[in-house]
Design a protein around this motif. Structure first.
Motif, mmCIF file in Angstrom:
data_model
loop_
_atom_site.group_PDB
_atom_site.id
_atom_site.type_symbol
_atom_site.label_atom_id
_atom_site.label_comp_id
_atom_site.label_asym_id
_atom_site.label_seq_id
_atom_site.Cartn_x
_atom_site.Cartn_y
_atom_site.Cartn_z
ATOM 1 N N LEU A 1 0.832 -1.210 0.000
ATOM 2 C CA LEU A 1 0.000 0.000 0.000
ATOM 3 C C LEU A 1 0.865 1.257 0.000
ATOM 4 C CD1 LEU A 1 -2.893 1.001 0.033
ATOM 5 C CD2 LEU A 1 -2.851 0.925 2.531
ATOM 6 N N VAL A 2 1.931 1.270 0.802
ATOM 7 C CA VAL A 2 2.850 2.426 0.816
ATOM 8 C C VAL A 2 3.516 2.580 -0.549
ATOM 9 C CG1 VAL A 2 4.968 3.361 1.805
ATOM 10 C CG2 VAL A 2 3.262 2.314 3.298
ATOM 11 N N THR A 3 3.963 1.460 -1.128
ATOM 12 C CA THR A 3 4.590 1.499 -2.448
ATOM 13 C C THR A 3 3.615 2.030 -3.496
ATOM 14 O OG1 THR A 3 5.913 -0.428 -1.828
ATOM 15 C CG2 THR A 3 5.831 0.125 -4.154
ATOM 16 N N THR A 4 2.364 1.620 -3.369
ATOM 17 C CA THR A 4 1.318 2.075 -4.292
ATOM 18 C C THR A 4 1.105 3.582 -4.184
ATOM 19 O OG1 THR A 4 0.186 -0.060 -4.189
ATOM 20 C CG2 THR A 4 -1.123 1.832 -4.883
ATOM 21 N N MET B 1 -2.474 10.271 6.843
ATOM 22 C CA MET B 1 -3.582 10.343 7.798
ATOM 23 C C MET B 1 -4.847 9.672 7.238
ATOM 24 S SD MET B 1 -3.057 14.254 9.194
ATOM 25 C CE MET B 1 -4.512 14.185 10.246
ATOM 26 N N ILE B 2 -4.925 9.556 5.918
ATOM 27 C CA ILE B 2 -6.092 8.930 5.283
ATOM 28 C C ILE B 2 -6.039 7.411 5.437
ATOM 29 C CG2 ILE B 2 -7.380 8.715 3.099
ATOM 30 C CD1 ILE B 2 -6.030 11.321 2.207
ATOM 31 N N PHE B 3 -4.826 6.871 5.675
ATOM 32 C CA PHE B 3 -4.639 5.424 5.735
ATOM 33 C C PHE B 3 -4.110 5.010 7.109
ATOM 34 C CE2 PHE B 3 -4.052 6.760 1.320
ATOM 35 C CZ PHE B 3 -4.947 5.917 0.654
ATOM 36 N N PRO B 4 -4.976 4.926 8.113
ATOM 37 C CA PRO B 4 -4.528 4.562 9.464
ATOM 38 C C PRO B 4 -3.970 3.149 9.553
ATOM 39 C CG PRO B 4 -6.933 4.548 9.313
ATOM 40 C CD PRO B 4 -6.435 5.139 8.047
ATOM 41 N N GLN B 5 -4.272 2.281 8.562
ATOM 42 C CA GLN B 5 -3.794 0.905 8.622
ATOM 43 C C GLN B 5 -2.310 0.773 8.272
ATOM 44 O OE1 GLN B 5 -5.824 2.393 6.303
ATOM 45 N NE2 GLN B 5 -6.632 0.786 4.971
ATOM 46 N N ILE B 6 -1.677 1.877 7.822
ATOM 47 C CA ILE B 6 -0.256 1.837 7.478
ATOM 48 C C ILE B 6 0.578 1.997 8.754
ATOM 49 C CG2 ILE B 6 1.611 3.038 6.276
ATOM 50 C CD1 ILE B 6 -0.358 3.752 4.086
ATOM 51 N N ALA B 7 1.321 0.946 9.094
ATOM 52 C CA ALA B 7 2.125 0.957 10.319
ATOM 53 C C ALA B 7 3.593 1.236 9.991
ATOM 54 C CB ALA B 7 1.984 -0.381 11.043
ATOM 55 N N VAL B 8 3.827 2.323 9.276
ATOM 56 C CA VAL B 8 5.189 2.713 8.898
ATOM 57 C C VAL B 8 5.425 4.128 9.374
ATOM 58 C CG1 VAL B 8 6.858 2.899 7.005
ATOM 59 C CG2 VAL B 8 4.953 1.285 6.819
ATOM 60 N N ASP B 9 6.614 4.398 9.902
ATOM 61 C CA ASP B 9 6.947 5.730 10.393
ATOM 62 C C ASP B 9 6.826 6.757 9.258
ATOM 63 O OD1 ASP B 9 9.288 7.925 10.828
ATOM 64 O OD2 ASP B 9 8.473 7.293 12.758
ATOM 65 N N GLY B 10 6.163 7.884 9.538
ATOM 66 C CA GLY B 10 5.905 8.891 8.513
ATOM 67 C C GLY B 10 7.166 9.459 7.891
ATOM 68 N N TRP B 11 8.209 9.679 8.691
ATOM 69 C CA TRP B 11 9.457 10.224 8.168
ATOM 70 C C TRP B 11 10.144 9.237 7.228
ATOM 71 C CZ3 TRP B 11 10.648 15.068 7.890
ATOM 72 C CH2 TRP B 11 10.122 15.962 8.830
ATOM 73 N N ILE B 12 9.982 7.958 7.501
ATOM 74 C CA ILE B 12 10.563 6.957 6.610
ATOM 75 C C ILE B 12 9.845 6.971 5.261
ATOM 76 C CG2 ILE B 12 10.750 4.454 6.243
ATOM 77 C CD1 ILE B 12 11.593 4.163 9.105
ATOM 78 N N VAL C 1 -5.655 -0.419 -3.459
ATOM 79 C CA VAL C 1 -6.295 0.389 -2.418
ATOM 80 C C VAL C 1 -7.722 -0.099 -2.183
ATOM 81 C CG1 VAL C 1 -7.038 2.710 -1.768
ATOM 82 C CG2 VAL C 1 -4.862 2.397 -2.960
ATOM 83 N N MET C 2 -8.447 -0.377 -3.275
ATOM 84 C CA MET C 2 -9.848 -0.789 -3.145
ATOM 85 C C MET C 2 -9.970 -2.198 -2.568
ATOM 86 S SD MET C 2 -11.382 0.946 -6.640
ATOM 87 C CE MET C 2 -13.117 0.785 -6.217
ATOM 88 N N VAL C 3 -9.034 -3.089 -2.903
ATOM 89 C CA VAL C 3 -9.025 -4.422 -2.299
ATOM 90 C C VAL C 3 -8.771 -4.305 -0.801
ATOM 91 C CG1 VAL C 3 -7.691 -6.572 -2.119
ATOM 92 C CG2 VAL C 3 -8.407 -5.733 -4.361
ATOM 93 N N THR C 4 -7.830 -3.424 -0.421
ATOM 94 C CA THR C 4 -7.546 -3.204 0.998
ATOM 95 C C THR C 4 -8.780 -2.685 1.724
ATOM 96 O OG1 THR C 4 -5.224 -2.708 0.521
ATOM 97 C CG2 THR C 4 -6.078 -1.957 2.645
ATOM 98 N N ALA C 5 -9.469 -1.710 1.103
ATOM 99 C CA ALA C 5 -10.626 -1.091 1.750
ATOM 100 C C ALA C 5 -11.819 -2.045 1.823
ATOM 101 C CB ALA C 5 -11.019 0.176 0.998
ATOM 102 N N MET C 6 -12.045 -2.844 0.756
ATOM 103 C CA MET C 6 -13.249 -3.670 0.675
ATOM 104 C C MET C 6 -13.073 -5.067 1.265
ATOM 105 S SD MET C 6 -14.674 -2.757 -3.137
ATOM 106 C CE MET C 6 -15.137 -1.085 -3.610
ATOM 107 N N ILE C 7 -11.836 -5.612 1.176
ATOM 108 C CA ILE C 7 -11.617 -6.986 1.630
ATOM 109 C C ILE C 7 -10.670 -7.048 2.825
ATOM 110 C CG2 ILE C 7 -10.982 -9.325 0.918
ATOM 111 C CD1 ILE C 7 -11.454 -8.497 -1.964
ATOM 112 N N GLY C 8 -9.556 -6.280 2.754
ATOM 113 C CA GLY C 8 -8.628 -6.268 3.874
ATOM 114 C C GLY C 8 -7.186 -6.227 3.410
ATOM 115 N N VAL C 9 -6.285 -5.889 4.353
ATOM 116 C CA VAL C 9 -4.862 -5.769 4.038
ATOM 117 C C VAL C 9 -4.277 -7.123 3.653
ATOM 118 C CG1 VAL C 9 -2.606 -5.068 4.925
ATOM 119 C CG2 VAL C 9 -4.632 -3.795 5.589
ATOM 120 N N ALA C 10 -4.704 -8.197 4.313
ATOM 121 C CA ALA C 10 -4.184 -9.532 4.014
ATOM 122 C C ALA C 10 -4.495 -9.932 2.576
ATOM 123 C CB ALA C 10 -4.771 -10.545 4.987
ATOM 124 N N ALA C 11 -5.710 -9.641 2.117
ATOM 125 C CA ALA C 11 -6.090 -9.947 0.732
ATOM 126 C C ALA C 11 -5.208 -9.171 -0.243
ATOM 127 C CB ALA C 11 -7.555 -9.609 0.502
#
Length: 467
Positions: free
Chosen positions: A46-49, A103-114, A231-241
């Motif tokens: 998702l971050v790469t996207t 801030m739009i993607f709270p599921q991203i667990a990566v440091d913002g500065w990185i 992004v839509m797969v993440t939102a509709m199905i989940g990060v694992a999918a």
């Protein structure tokens, strides 16, 4: 003969670049699937996207303008590089807007500065590497990409397997690789010497900005087509999918890598051949070879996909093969569309890129919204395939104003039919299905036997020269 030698030389240099970088990246996938859960890998993807569209926005795609304008006769190289450096410097400031995006993607667990450093370092590297392409220093360009990928692999193994830094370590590895490879490109591109004579021609800057800024919405359209489904797969199905879906892109990326090699080299030949008397015949001849090569490789990939995925990725990711038939067919037609897009590059028609990309993007988002709730990840993959085909059809029609390429002759149509039948055969999940796929490989080779023999002869001659 000289034109073929020029194309062959450039193809070989881009092949060195693509094969080297793709092989390293290819062998890293098993490490990533072991190091990350499907949810963690989905977050990485998702971050790469997001970065895929964010980087062109903060740099206004100035690297593409640097490359294209440098290839003109009597190019003002000092001014071109100075303008590129100016806008790349501005991207360091504009890059801070990534914090608002995150801030739009709270599921991203990566440091913002990185994430910020990942985007900015990538933007710098794209611009300085495009400068090498503009100077036709293609060997140095290829080595720069290999250095970048090798360093990313080295640091990834170090940070993930030794220090256990997790997702943050993954991006830190790429940040260091981009920065070190950028330094290499700066030195080999003589940028220190050029920037010592820093000068900005306002008229030239307007022309370059006009060309590159139209490519920004084009990048957005291609991001929508290539990445919005993630992004839509993440939102509709989940990060694992999304993690599984991201892996399904890895094998089709082999096809796109092979096509990128040819199309990057071809763009130089197309520019140089623009004034030749027999350019239409030359273009059609090259198109014929490209289509035949792609048909053979794509059908072979379909045949080996399922057995290969069993040994390539962790068992949790094996189902990714189910989505590759759509992506392989889509990438086949997208590659042909990319070949046709060289007419836009030759004529500096950035609007052609924009409108064809917009067509695919609208279709992609609409179909994602309709198909993902009904068919899940299959719906996302099918939407991507259809959007790629729509871009192909748009460019076939639109580029006729520049040149007529015989895209739909009877031999090609038979090949397209075998390709689609092979994609359907992949869903026969038994040994019988595998036998059918093998038979389809034999069929596509027989249909293009003369071309296969020609490839074997050329390869043999090249091997004898090397030996």
């Amino acid at each position: 003969m000289q034109r073929k030698a020029y194309l062959a030389k450039n193809t070989a240099l881009f092949a060195l670049n693509s094969i080297g970088t793709r092989l390293i990246a290819f062998f890293l996938v098993p490490i990533y699937t072991k190091a990350f859960s499907t949810s963690e890998y989905g977050g990485v993807d998702l971050v790469t996207t997001i970065a895929t569209i964010f980087v062109p926005i903060i740099t206004i795609n100035i690297g593409e303008a640097v490359m294209r304008f440098s290839l003109d006769e009597n190019a003002q190289r000092n001014e071109i590089i100075s303008i590129g450096a100016l806008f790349t410097s501005l991207s360091i400031i504009l890059g801070t807007s990534i914090f608002a995006v995150l801030m739009i993607f709270p599921q991203i667990a990566v440091d913002g500065w990185i994430v910020y450093l990942y985007c900015v370092s990538q933007g710098i590297y794209q611009t300085v590497s495009c400068n090498l392409r503009g100077q036709e220093k293609l060997l140095q360009y290829a080595l720069g990409n290999i250095i970048s990928t090798f360093l990313a692999a080295f640091f990834s193994i170090l940070f993930l397997m030794v220090f256990g830094l997790g997702v943050n370590g993954y991006f830190l590895a790429y940040i260091l690789s981009f920065l070190l490879a950028s330094f290499y490109c700066i030195v080999t591109g003589d940028l220190f010497e050029i920037l010592a004579r820093f000068s900005v021609d306002k008229k030239l800057m307007k022309e370059m900005v006009k060309y590159s800024t139209v490519l920004v919405p084009n990048s957005l359209m291609w991001w929508i087509m290539n990445s919005s489904d993630h992004v839509m797969v993440t939102a509709m199905i989940g990060v694992a999918a999304n993690g599984i879906y991201a892996i399904s892109y890895k094998l089709p990326s082999i096809l796109s890598a092979l096509s990128t090699v040819f199309n990057q080299a071809w763009s130089y030949s197309a520019i140089h051949e623009d004034k030749s008397d027999d350019r239409e015949a030359f273009h059609n001849n090259m198109f014929d070879k490209l289509v035949r090569f792609l048909l053979i490789v794509t059908v072979i990939l379909m045949c080996i996909m399922k057995p290969f995925m069993k040994i390539y990725v962790d068992v949790a990711y094996y189902d990714a093969w189910k989505y590759t038939p759509y992506l392989l067919v889509g990438n086949f037609f997208l590659t042909i569309a990319t070949f046709l897009s060289t007419f836009y590059t030759v004529n500096k028609d950035s609007k052609g890129f924009l409108f064809s990309g917009m067509t695919g993007a609208v279709i992609n988002v609409s179909l994602n919204a309709l198909l993902i709730p009904v068919a899940g990840i299959h719906g996302a993959a099918l939407a991507t395939c259809i959007s790629y085909v729509s871009v192909f059809l748009y460019r076939v029609r639109d580029t006729r104003k520049y040149m007529k390429i015989n895209v739909f002759n009877s031999k090609y149509l038979i090949g397209y039919a075998v390709l689609i039948i092979s994609a359907c055969s992949m869903f026969i999940n038994s040994w019988g299905g595998q036998v059918i796929l093998f038979a389809e490989v034999v069929l596509i080779v027989l249909l293009n036997l003369k071309f296969v023999k020609e490839c074997i002869n050329v390869t043999g001659k090249a091997a004898r020269r090397i030996l």
